[in-house]
Design a protein around this motif. Structure first.
Motif, short mmCIF file in Angstrom:
data_model
loop_
_atom_site.label_atom_id
_atom_site.label_comp_id
_atom_site.label_asym_id
_atom_site.label_seq_id
_atom_site.Cartn_x
_atom_site.Cartn_y
_atom_site.Cartn_z
N ARG A 62 -4.32 -14.56 15.84
CA ARG A 62 -4.97 -13.63 15.18
C ARG A 62 -6.57 -13.86 15.58
NH1 ARG A 62 -1.88 -13.40 9.37
NH2 ARG A 62 0.13 -12.66 10.12
N HIS B 243 -11.82 -9.33 10.84
CA HIS B 243 -12.11 -8.43 9.31
C HIS B 243 -13.39 -8.63 9.16
CE1 HIS B 243 -8.20 -8.05 8.05
NE2 HIS B 243 -7.92 -9.13 8.70
N SER C 162 -7.99 -0.93 16.08
CA SER C 162 -7.42 -2.15 16.44
C SER C 162 -6.38 -2.15 17.50
CB SER C 162 -6.84 -2.93 15.27
OG SER C 162 -5.86 -2.20 14.58
N GLU D 7 5.06 -7.53 13.17
CA GLU D 7 4.62 -8.51 11.65
C GLU D 7 3.37 -9.06 11.83
OE1 GLU D 7 8.00 -11.02 10.79
OE2 GLU D 7 9.07 -9.51 9.91
N TYR E 210 1.02 -8.34 13.70
CA TYR E 210 -0.35 -7.24 13.86
C TYR E 210 -0.44 -6.54 12.48
CZ TYR E 210 -2.71 -2.88 15.68
OH TYR E 210 -3.46 -1.88 15.90
N LEU E 211 0.46 -6.06 12.00
CA LEU E 211 0.16 -5.18 10.83
C LEU E 211 -0.02 -5.89 9.55
CD1 LEU E 211 3.18 -2.42 11.24
CD2 LEU E 211 0.81 -2.18 12.00
N ASN E 212 0.35 -7.09 9.37
CA ASN E 212 0.12 -7.93 8.20
C ASN E 212 -1.32 -8.60 8.31
OD1 ASN E 212 2.62 -7.73 7.18
ND2 ASN E 212 3.29 -9.60 7.91
N TYR E 213 -1.72 -8.54 9.69
CA TYR E 213 -3.17 -9.27 9.77
C TYR E 213 -4.22 -7.92 9.85
CZ TYR E 213 -7.20 -11.76 11.40
OH TYR E 213 -8.38 -12.28 11.68
N GLU F 190 -3.81 -4.95 8.81
CA GLU F 190 -3.68 -4.07 7.56
C GLU F 190 -4.39 -2.70 7.75
OE1 GLU F 190 -5.51 -6.64 4.95
OE2 GLU F 190 -3.95 -7.31 4.04
N GLU G 267 -5.63 0.81 7.88
CA GLU G 267 -5.89 2.14 6.99
C GLU G 267 -5.52 3.57 7.56
OE1 GLU G 267 -9.55 1.59 5.25
OE2 GLU G 267 -9.13 -0.17 3.94
N GLU H 1 7.04 1.56 10.26
CA GLU H 1 6.15 1.02 9.42
C GLU H 1 5.13 1.66 8.71
OE1 GLU H 1 6.78 -1.99 7.68
OE2 GLU H 1 8.86 -2.07 8.51
N ILE H 2 4.45 2.45 9.59
CA ILE H 2 3.31 3.14 8.81
C ILE H 2 3.28 4.57 9.10
CG2 ILE H 2 1.90 1.18 9.53
CD1 ILE H 2 0.67 2.78 11.89
#
Length: 212
Positions: A45, A50, A65, A79, A81-84, A86, A88, A121-122
Motif C-alpha cells: 500500500r 491518503h 487511484s 481486497e 486495493y478497495l479496502n485501502y 476506499e 468514492e 463490489e462497487i
C-alpha cells in the motif's frame, strides 16, 4: 508536442515529491485530474496515498487511484486495493496492467477475474491501464469482458497506435513518462511526471469523470 484531447491529467506515486505549492503549480499548468498509486499485489500500500488524496481533492482536482497488478490471487488483490483506496463515487478506479515487480505477471484470466470482482463490489467497471503487455496478452483474444472497461493506453509515440482490438477508442492516453522527450516541460514540484490526455474536451473530461 501537441497531443489530441484534453491534456490535463497526470499520474503519480510515492516517487514524486508533492507539496501544497507544487499542487497549486500544476493547476496553473492546466492539470485538473490526478491519478495516484494506491496499492500493488496482495499487500503493498502506498503510504502517501491518503494524505495526497485529501490535499488534491481539497484543491478541487479530480481524483483517481490505481492498483499495480501481480500474479497473486485476484481476490486478495481486489481486497487490498478497495479496502485501502476506499474509492468514492466521484473517483476513478483502475487496474494497472503491466509487468509485475514481484514474480510472474498477472495472467489474462486473473485480469478478467479482477475487473469482474471490482464491478461486483462497487457497481462499475475499473479503467484498465496498459501498453505492450496488454497488447501481447490480448493479441489472441476475441470478445472479452475487458471491453467493458475504459482504456487508459500507454504508448510513447506521436500517436496512440496499436490499440488492442477489444476497444474501439482510448479514454486516456499516457503519451509520456516524463523522460522520453515527448513532453519535456517541467512542472514545479513534480519535475516531469507521467502525462496523460483525455479523448475529448476539457468540459467532457469534467462531465465524464470518473470515466466508468
Amino acid at each position: 508536442m501537441p497531443v489530441p484531447g484534453a491534456n490535463a491529467v497526470i499520474d503519480i506515486s510515492h516517487h514524486q515529491h508533492v507539496t501544497v505549492t507544487g499542487a497549486k503549480k500544476i493547476a496553473e499548468a492546466g492539470v485538473i485530474a490526478v491519478i495516484h498509486k494506491a496499492s500493488e499485489g496482495r499487500d503493498y500500500r502506498d503510504s502517501t496515498y491518503h494524505e495526497r488524496r485529501k490535499l488534491f481533492k481539497s484543491l478541487g482536482f479530480l481524483w483517481g487511484s490505481y492498483h499495480f497488478s501481480s500474479s497473486a490471487s485476484p481476490i486478495l488483490q481486489v481486497e487490498n486495493y478497495l479496502n485501502y483506496a476506499e474509492p468514492e463515487a466521484d473517483e476513478l478506479v483502475c487496474l494497472d496492467y503491466e509487468p509485475s515487480s514481484s514474480g510472474q505477471n498477472m495472467s489474462y484470466g486473473q485480469m478478467v477475474e479482477f475487473i469482474e470482482l471490482v464491478n461486483r463490489e462497487i457497481g462499475r467497471w475499473p479503467v484498465i491501464y496498459g501498453g505492450h503487455l496488454l497488447r501481447e496478452v490480448l493479441s489472441n483474444v476475441g470478445q472479452s469482458p475487458v471491453s467493458n472497461c475504459p482504456l487508459w493506453y500507454a504508448r510513447y509515440s506521436n500517436t496512440p497506435i496499436g490499440i488492442p482490438p477489444q476497444w474501439q477508442r482510448w479514454a486516456l492516453w499516457q503519451y509520456s513518462d516524463g523522460n522520453n522527450g515527448q513532453d519535456p516541460k517541467l512542472i514545479p514540484g513534480f519535475g516531469r511526471p507521467d502525462r496523460d490526455t483525455f479523448n475529448g474536451t476539457l468540459d467532457e473530461l469534467k462531465k465524464n469523470w470518473p470515466l466508468s
